[in-house]
Design an enzyme around this catalytic site. Structure first.
Site, short mmCIF file in Angstrom:
data_model
loop_
_atom_site.label_atom_id
_atom_site.label_comp_id
_atom_site.label_asym_id
_atom_site.label_seq_id
_atom_site.Cartn_x
_atom_site.Cartn_y
_atom_site.Cartn_z
N TYR A 145 0.81 -1.22 0.00
CA TYR A 145 0.00 0.00 0.00
C TYR A 145 0.84 1.27 0.00
O TYR A 145 0.31 2.37 0.08
CB TYR A 145 -0.97 -0.01 1.19
CG TYR A 145 -2.10 -1.01 1.04
CD1 TYR A 145 -1.82 -2.36 0.98
CD2 TYR A 145 -3.42 -0.61 0.94
CE1 TYR A 145 -2.83 -3.30 0.84
CE2 TYR A 145 -4.44 -1.54 0.80
CZ TYR A 145 -4.14 -2.88 0.76
OH TYR A 145 -5.14 -3.80 0.62
N LYS B 180 4.07 -14.89 5.10
CA LYS B 180 4.33 -15.87 4.04
C LYS B 180 5.84 -15.93 3.88
O LYS B 180 6.39 -15.78 2.78
CB LYS B 180 3.62 -15.42 2.74
CG LYS B 180 3.70 -16.39 1.59
CD LYS B 180 2.75 -17.57 1.72
CE LYS B 180 2.94 -18.53 0.56
NZ LYS B 180 2.14 -19.76 0.70
N ASP C 103 -1.94 -18.24 3.61
CA ASP C 103 -2.88 -19.12 2.89
C ASP C 103 -3.47 -20.16 3.85
O ASP C 103 -4.69 -20.41 3.85
CB ASP C 103 -2.19 -19.79 1.69
CG ASP C 103 -0.82 -20.35 2.01
OD1 ASP C 103 -0.22 -19.95 3.03
OD2 ASP C 103 -0.32 -21.19 1.24
N ASP D 203 -5.98 -6.88 5.33
CA ASP D 203 -7.16 -6.38 4.61
C ASP D 203 -8.01 -7.56 4.13
O ASP D 203 -9.23 -7.62 4.34
CB ASP D 203 -6.66 -5.54 3.41
CG ASP D 203 -7.74 -4.67 2.81
OD1 ASP D 203 -8.86 -4.65 3.35
OD2 ASP D 203 -7.46 -4.01 1.79
N ASP E 219 -11.89 -9.11 5.71
CA ASP E 219 -13.09 -9.27 4.88
C ASP E 219 -13.55 -10.73 4.89
O ASP E 219 -14.74 -11.02 4.96
CB ASP E 219 -12.82 -8.84 3.43
CG ASP E 219 -12.97 -7.34 3.22
OD1 ASP E 219 -12.70 -6.59 4.18
OD2 ASP E 219 -13.36 -6.92 2.12
#
Ligand code: GGG
Length: 353
Positions: free
Chosen positions: A136, A186, A225, A249, A253
């Site tokens: 971002y 990750k 993941d 983010d 959601d």
């Protein structure tokens, strides 16, 4: 801003509805705060502009005046939602991303909780999302190479930002009954960037001054993941999750889907000197103007913001009222399979308040 809640004579709240349904749900949050009466000292609201619509009108997505008034005159703020275009528009940059950076709101705190008794799955977690860096930072370039166009983005992870989001996450985890902190990364693939995030968050308990404060916190980690998989299979294992910006983010959601609707999920953008409530949902162009947006995420965001500032009683009253409306199940917007409007849900909350 630095005043204690007892010393504050009034609370000045910047309102930035921005785009789409933000314009419908932020007024609902304002009405709910006003209904708290003397629990909040003389709340005053300042209407401020930002967003895509502001850009199309003025050529600027985040007017300097908005930033200056927030910095100089407001104790806190509520932001609605923004409709950034998916294509590159010269001169436009997401105002919410810019605002988080301008005010150094480095932590995005997103609680996701099941409300209905016996609701399955049972979810009670907080996503603590780093709010200022990762992809971002928006340093993207496109060039033309041997095989055509090539696009590159810089992913920034710093020790400073990872340390302070880590500290925030440890504080939150330590204050909860289960005291579990899961670090999301990750680093089996991105060993340099995610590796730095993981190592830095892990090292928080050893920082000078911590002195065993977090000894009760159980630390675990999950590849992002695998975290998504486990979130859907067994969400009850999670308590506090701390993640770099993009993973946080997406995870929040995803978690929202487990408790019925994104329209329920609040957040605060918190820094050391300022706090801004913001529903997790976006501007929802499909329902904009229909008067059916769920105001609950914004009302809960107001509650989170007030709680962060120390107005616990007012925050509890907002959360209790909203929970009662959800449990009664009679006045719900279409995202929760109801037929009620934004105003009807707000009225139901106000009746309880
Ligand atoms: N309240 C969250 C929100 O507005 N989400 C939409 C979003 O993040 N859009 C991307 C952007 O405009 O920056």
């Amino acid at each position: 801003r630095t005043l204690s809640t007892a010393a504050r004579q009034s609370l000045r709240i910047g309102l930035i509805p921005a785009d789409g349904i933000g314009k419908e749900v932020i007024p609902a949050a304002k009405a709910a705060i006003l209904a708290l009466g003397s629990d909040i000292p003389n709340p005053q609201f300042v209407d401020l502009a930002a967003g895509w619509e502001t850009f199309t009108r003025t050529g600027v997505a985040l007017p300097q005046e908005t930033v200056d008034i927030l910095r100089q005159e407001c104790d806190c703020a509520l932001f609605g939602s923004v409709s950034s275009p998916s294509r590159k528009v010269v001169g436009y940059s997401s105002p919410i991303v810019a605002l988080r950076k301008e005010l150094d709101l480095y932590a995005n705190i997103r609680p996701v909780v099941s409300v209905l008794v016996g609701e399955k799955p049972s979810v009670d977690l907080i996503v603590v999302r780093e709010n200022t860096e990762c992809l971002y930072v928006k340093q993207e370039v496109q060039t033309v190479g041997e095989h055509g166009k090539e696009a590159r983005a810089t992913r920034l992870i710093t020790e400073r930002a990872s340390r302070r989001i880590g500290q925030m996450a440890f504080e939150l985890a330590n204050a909860r009954p289960r005291k579990l902190l899961t670090i999301i990364h990750k680093s089996n693939v991105l060993s340099v960037t995610d590796g730095l995030f993981r190592e830095t968050v892990r090292s928080v308990p050893t920082l000078p001054g911590v002195n065993g404060k977090y000894d009760q916190v159980t630390i675990s980690e999950q590849l992002v993941d695998s975290a998504v998989y486990r979130l859907f299979r067994e969400p009850e294992i999670f308590d506090v999750l701390v993640a770099p910006n993009l993973y946080g983010d997406i995870l929040s959601d995803a978690a929202a889907a487990l408790v019925g609707s994104l329209g329920l999920i609040p957040s605060i953008n918190a820094g050391d000197n300022f706090v801004m409530g913001e529903p997790v949902h976006g501007s929802a162009p499909d329902i904009e103007g229909k008067g059916i947006a769920n105001p609950i995420a914004s009302i809960r965001s107001a509650a989170l913001m007030l709680r962060h500032l120390g107005y616990t009683k007012g925050a509890d009253r907002l959360d209790t009222a909203v929970d009662q409306v959800i449990r009664e199940g009679k006045v719900l917007t279409p995202d929760l399979k109801g037929t009620s409007t934004t105003n009807e849900v707000l009225e139901a909350v106000l009746r309880i308040l």
